[in-house]
Design a protein around this motif. Structure first.
Motif, PDB file in Angstrom:
ATOM      1  N   VAL A  72      54.954 -66.048  70.559  1.00 37.78           N
ATOM      2  CA  VAL A  72      56.217 -66.024  69.823  1.00 37.78           C
ATOM      3  C   VAL A  72      56.889 -64.684  70.044  1.00 37.78           C
ATOM      4  O   VAL A  72      56.267 -63.628  69.834  1.00 37.78           O
ATOM      5  N   VAL A  73      58.140 -64.708  70.479  1.00 36.00           N
ATOM      6  CA  VAL A  73      58.927 -63.491  70.624  1.00 36.00           C
ATOM      7  C   VAL A  73      59.566 -63.178  69.283  1.00 36.00           C
ATOM      8  O   VAL A  73      60.210 -64.034  68.670  1.00 36.00           O
ATOM      9  N   THR A  74      59.371 -61.953  68.820  1.00 35.80           N
ATOM     10  CA  THR A  74      59.824 -61.556  67.490  1.00 35.80           C
ATOM     11  C   THR A  74      60.924 -60.503  67.568  1.00 35.80           C
ATOM     12  O   THR A  74      61.244 -59.991  68.640  1.00 35.80           O
ATOM     13  N   SER A  75      61.465 -60.160  66.409  1.00 34.72           N
ATOM     14  CA  SER A  75      62.595 -59.232  66.347  1.00 34.72           C
ATOM     15  C   SER A  75      62.198 -57.791  66.665  1.00 34.72           C
ATOM     16  O   SER A  75      63.047 -56.979  67.017  1.00 34.72           O
ATOM     17  N   CYS A  76      60.913 -57.455  66.537  1.00 40.12           N
ATOM     18  CA  CYS A  76      60.413 -56.124  66.898  1.00 40.12           C
ATOM     19  C   CYS A  76      58.891 -56.191  66.936  1.00 40.12           C
ATOM     20  O   CYS A  76      58.298 -57.204  66.541  1.00 40.12           O
ATOM     21  N   GLY A  77      58.260 -55.121  67.388  1.00 41.18           N
ATOM     22  CA  GLY A  77      56.804 -55.108  67.441  1.00 41.18           C
ATOM     23  C   GLY A  77      56.176 -55.191  66.066  1.00 41.18           C
ATOM     24  O   GLY A  77      55.156 -55.870  65.875  1.00 41.18           O
ATOM     25  N   THR A  78      56.772 -54.525  65.089  1.00 38.51           N
ATOM     26  CA  THR A  78      56.251 -54.579  63.723  1.00 38.51           C
ATOM     27  C   THR A  78      56.323 -55.994  63.172  1.00 38.51           C
ATOM     28  O   THR A  78      55.437 -56.433  62.434  1.00 38.51           O
ATOM     29  N   ALA A  79      57.382 -56.724  63.527  1.00 35.99           N
ATOM     30  CA  ALA A  79      57.499 -58.115  63.088  1.00 35.99           C
ATOM     31  C   ALA A  79      56.378 -58.964  63.659  1.00 35.99           C
ATOM     32  O   ALA A  79      55.877 -59.883  63.005  1.00 35.99           O
ATOM     33  N   ALA A  80      55.966 -58.674  64.892  1.00 34.38           N
ATOM     34  CA  ALA A  80      54.846 -59.405  65.503  1.00 34.38           C
ATOM     35  C   ALA A  80      53.552 -59.130  64.742  1.00 34.38           C
ATOM     36  O   ALA A  80      52.756 -60.040  64.490  1.00 34.38           O
ATOM     37  N   MET A  81      53.328 -57.864  64.369  1.00 27.09           N
ATOM     38  CA  MET A  81      52.152 -57.517  63.571  1.00 27.09           C
ATOM     39  C   MET A  81      52.193 -58.205  62.215  1.00 27.09           C
ATOM     40  O   MET A  81      51.198 -58.771  61.746  1.00 27.09           O
ATOM     41  N   ASN A  82      53.356 -58.146  61.585  1.00 23.70           N
ATOM     42  CA  ASN A  82      53.508 -58.746  60.261  1.00 23.70           C
ATOM     43  C   ASN A  82      53.325 -60.253  60.309  1.00 23.70           C
ATOM     44  O   ASN A  82      52.756 -60.859  59.398  1.00 23.70           O
ATOM     45  N   LYS A 215      45.369 -66.650  72.298  1.00 26.89           N
ATOM     46  CA  LYS A 215      44.484 -67.249  73.299  1.00 26.89           C
ATOM     47  C   LYS A 215      44.333 -68.740  73.069  1.00 26.89           C
ATOM     48  O   LYS A 215      44.142 -69.519  74.011  1.00 26.89           O
ATOM     49  N   ASP A 216      44.438 -69.172  71.812  1.00 28.84           N
ATOM     50  CA  ASP A 216      44.170 -70.549  71.407  1.00 28.84           C
ATOM     51  C   ASP A 216      45.475 -71.303  71.191  1.00 28.84           C
ATOM     52  O   ASP A 216      46.374 -70.820  70.489  1.00 28.84           O
ATOM     53  N   ALA A 217      45.582 -72.510  71.769  1.00 26.77           N
ATOM     54  CA  ALA A 217      46.819 -73.284  71.683  1.00 26.77           C
ATOM     55  C   ALA A 217      47.132 -73.712  70.254  1.00 26.77           C
ATOM     56  O   ALA A 217      48.290 -73.680  69.818  1.00 26.77           O
ATOM     57  N   GLU A 218      46.119 -74.105  69.505  1.00 28.26           N
ATOM     58  CA  GLU A 218      46.351 -74.528  68.120  1.00 28.26           C
ATOM     59  C   GLU A 218      46.841 -73.355  67.276  1.00 28.26           C
ATOM     60  O   GLU A 218      47.752 -73.510  66.457  1.00 28.26           O
ATOM     61  N   MET A 219      46.248 -72.193  67.490  1.00 24.80           N
ATOM     62  CA  MET A 219      46.694 -71.017  66.751  1.00 24.80           C
ATOM     63  C   MET A 219      48.097 -70.604  67.181  1.00 24.80           C
ATOM     64  O   MET A 219      48.892 -70.108  66.369  1.00 24.80           O
ATOM     65  N   ALA A 220      48.441 -70.817  68.452  1.00 24.15           N
ATOM     66  CA  ALA A 220      49.793 -70.524  68.920  1.00 24.15           C
ATOM     67  C   ALA A 220      50.815 -71.363  68.167  1.00 24.15           C
ATOM     68  O   ALA A 220      51.899 -70.882  67.809  1.00 24.15           O
ATOM     69  N   GLU A 221      50.484 -72.616  67.885  1.00 23.04           N
ATOM     70  CA  GLU A 221      51.371 -73.483  67.106  1.00 23.04           C
ATOM     71  C   GLU A 221      51.475 -72.992  65.666  1.00 23.04           C
ATOM     72  O   GLU A 221      52.547 -73.041  65.051  1.00 23.04           O
ATOM     73  N   THR A 222      50.356 -72.503  65.137  1.00 21.39           N
ATOM     74  CA  THR A 222      50.361 -72.001  63.760  1.00 21.39           C
ATOM     75  C   THR A 222      51.268 -70.785  63.620  1.00 21.39           C
ATOM     76  O   THR A 222      52.063 -70.688  62.680  1.00 21.39           O
ATOM     77  N   ILE A 223      51.159 -69.836  64.561  1.00 22.23           N
ATOM     78  CA  ILE A 223      51.996 -68.640  64.438  1.00 22.23           C
ATOM     79  C   ILE A 223      53.464 -68.970  64.702  1.00 22.23           C
ATOM     80  O   ILE A 223      54.359 -68.338  64.128  1.00 22.23           O
TER      81      ILE A 223
END
Length: 388
Positions: A72-82, A215-223
């Motif tokens: 998922v591409v987010t608005s900033c790096g901190t948003a990715a962490m959050n 790494k996991d496709a199911e987790m990718a859908e969750t995020i």
């Protein structure tokens, strides 16, 4: 896993994908909303917070570069962490983070832990006793930053991931300092990779963004679900600019490293330079680990200024080709004073524990001619030496 090499992935993702007008470079989809084909039929895209073709093209490219199943591409790096801690952690869950992490990371984790959102423990992850004690508490997530900001310390990702797996813990790695061209944490056992795409991936200091890759496709859908839920996704135009920057990542990283070598060699000869922090140096903690898990040493480095505070200020002021600024990874060279800039969110005690002194300076070596960079440092050191 793609059979294409990384530079090819960075250049070719999205190229020749326009089926309407056959544009070689994919168009920017700036729309906020999308028409439904018919009543009751939900299209692939309905609203750009939840999905956007331009943003998804960038996410696909970064996920493929990191060997992930989705991102998922987010608005900033901190948003990715959050986004990650929001999706994963509850009030009783523990995250183990490095004691010497980026100041914004420390602020986010510490503040949310104080609110009761989850628990956090900051430890020296190179200290095996401290790490073992933290793992014994069965954390839900270990946050790794390697090389670290600003002391470029190196953590053995494969060994840490193996230890985490033994206690059922997930591992996320901040790979911002190296990019996937020089390090791929998922191949070493990590579950997640985070980047501030503001830095090397975009490479031009004109976009703020982030990415979270699973790494996991199911987790990718969750995020992805959580990113839509909390509104963490990035803007399409920012994604376009980042994708444009990504296409030159390979040649840029080569030149960053070449220039970094020249600057590093010069610094080692200077009387006003104390300890230098860079993984290429045999004396650097984690040098052997870096040789094993990285494809290069990167161009981020720090050093202790071996003069007075007044001389340090003169040195920084007189530099012409190293701008005094936060951030890193752009075409231009930057210098930062972590204690008063990138890590000012940390208390004096936390900075001291992390090894961040008031004499520490951090360099992001850019793409200028290395001879000019060395000459600029030379004249600034000369003027600083004359100051009292």
């Amino acid at each position: 896993m793609s059979d294409k090499r990384l530079a090819t992935i960075a250049v070719r993702t999205g190229i020749d994908s326009d089926s309407q007008y056959h544009a070689v470079v994919p168009p920017i989809y700036l729309t906020s909303t999308y028409s439904f084909p018919a009543f009751g039929e939900v299209p692939q895209y309905d609203y750009s917070r939840s999905g956007n073709p331009t943003r998804n093209t960038l996410a696909d490219a970064l996920s493929e570069l990191e060997g992930g199943a989705g991102g998922v591409v987010t608005s900033c790096g901190t948003a990715a962490m959050n986004l990650l801690v929001t999706a994963l952690l509850g009030p009783d869950d523990l995250i183990v983070a490095p004691h010497d992490c980026y100041g914004g990371t420390y602020r986010l984790f510490n503040t949310r832990a104080n609110k009761g959102d989850f628990k956090v423990e900051f430890v020296d992850q190179s200290d095996q006793e401290a790490l073992a004690a933290a793992l014994a508490k069965k954390p839900k997530l270990i946050w790794v930053e390697t090389p670290s900001n600003p002391l470029v310390r190196v953590v053995d990702i494969a060994a840490l991931c193996q230890q985490a797996k033994e206690v059922g813990c997930l591992v996320a790695v901040d790979n911002t300092f190296l990019s996937p061209l020089l390090q791929q944490p998922i191949s070493l056992g990590a579950d997640f990779v985070v980047h501030s795409t503001t830095k090397y991936l975009n490479g031009h200091s004109d976009v703020v963004g982030g990415v979270l890759i699973s790494k996991d496709a199911e987790m990718a859908e969750t995020i992805a679900w959580w990113a839509n839920c909390i509104g963490a996704t990035g803007a399409p135009f920012d994604a376009y600019l980042t994708l444009r920057g990504l296409r030159t990542l390979a040649p840029r990283m080569r030149m960053h490293e070449e220039n970094g070598v020249a600057v590093l060699e010069y610094l080692q000869q200077q009387a006003m330079v104390g300890t230098i922090y860079h993984p290429s140096l045999p004396s650097h903690p984690g040098h052997d680990i870096a040789k094993r898990q990285q494809k290069g040493f990167g161009s981020m480095m720090s050093f202790e200024f071996a003069g007075s505070q007044a001389q340090l200020e003169v040195f920084v002021k007189e530099l012409k080709l190293f701008s005094l600024a936060e951030s890193l990874g752009g075409t231009e060279s930057l210098i930062a004073h972590p204690s008063s800039m990138t890590h000012r969110a940390m208390s004096d005690e936390a900075q001291a524990e992390a090894g961040i002194s008031t004499s520490l300076l951090r360099l992001s070596v850019g793409l200028e001619d290395p001879r000019d960079l060395v000459a600029d440092l030379e004249q600034a050191f000369h003027l600083a030496a004359e100051a009292h």
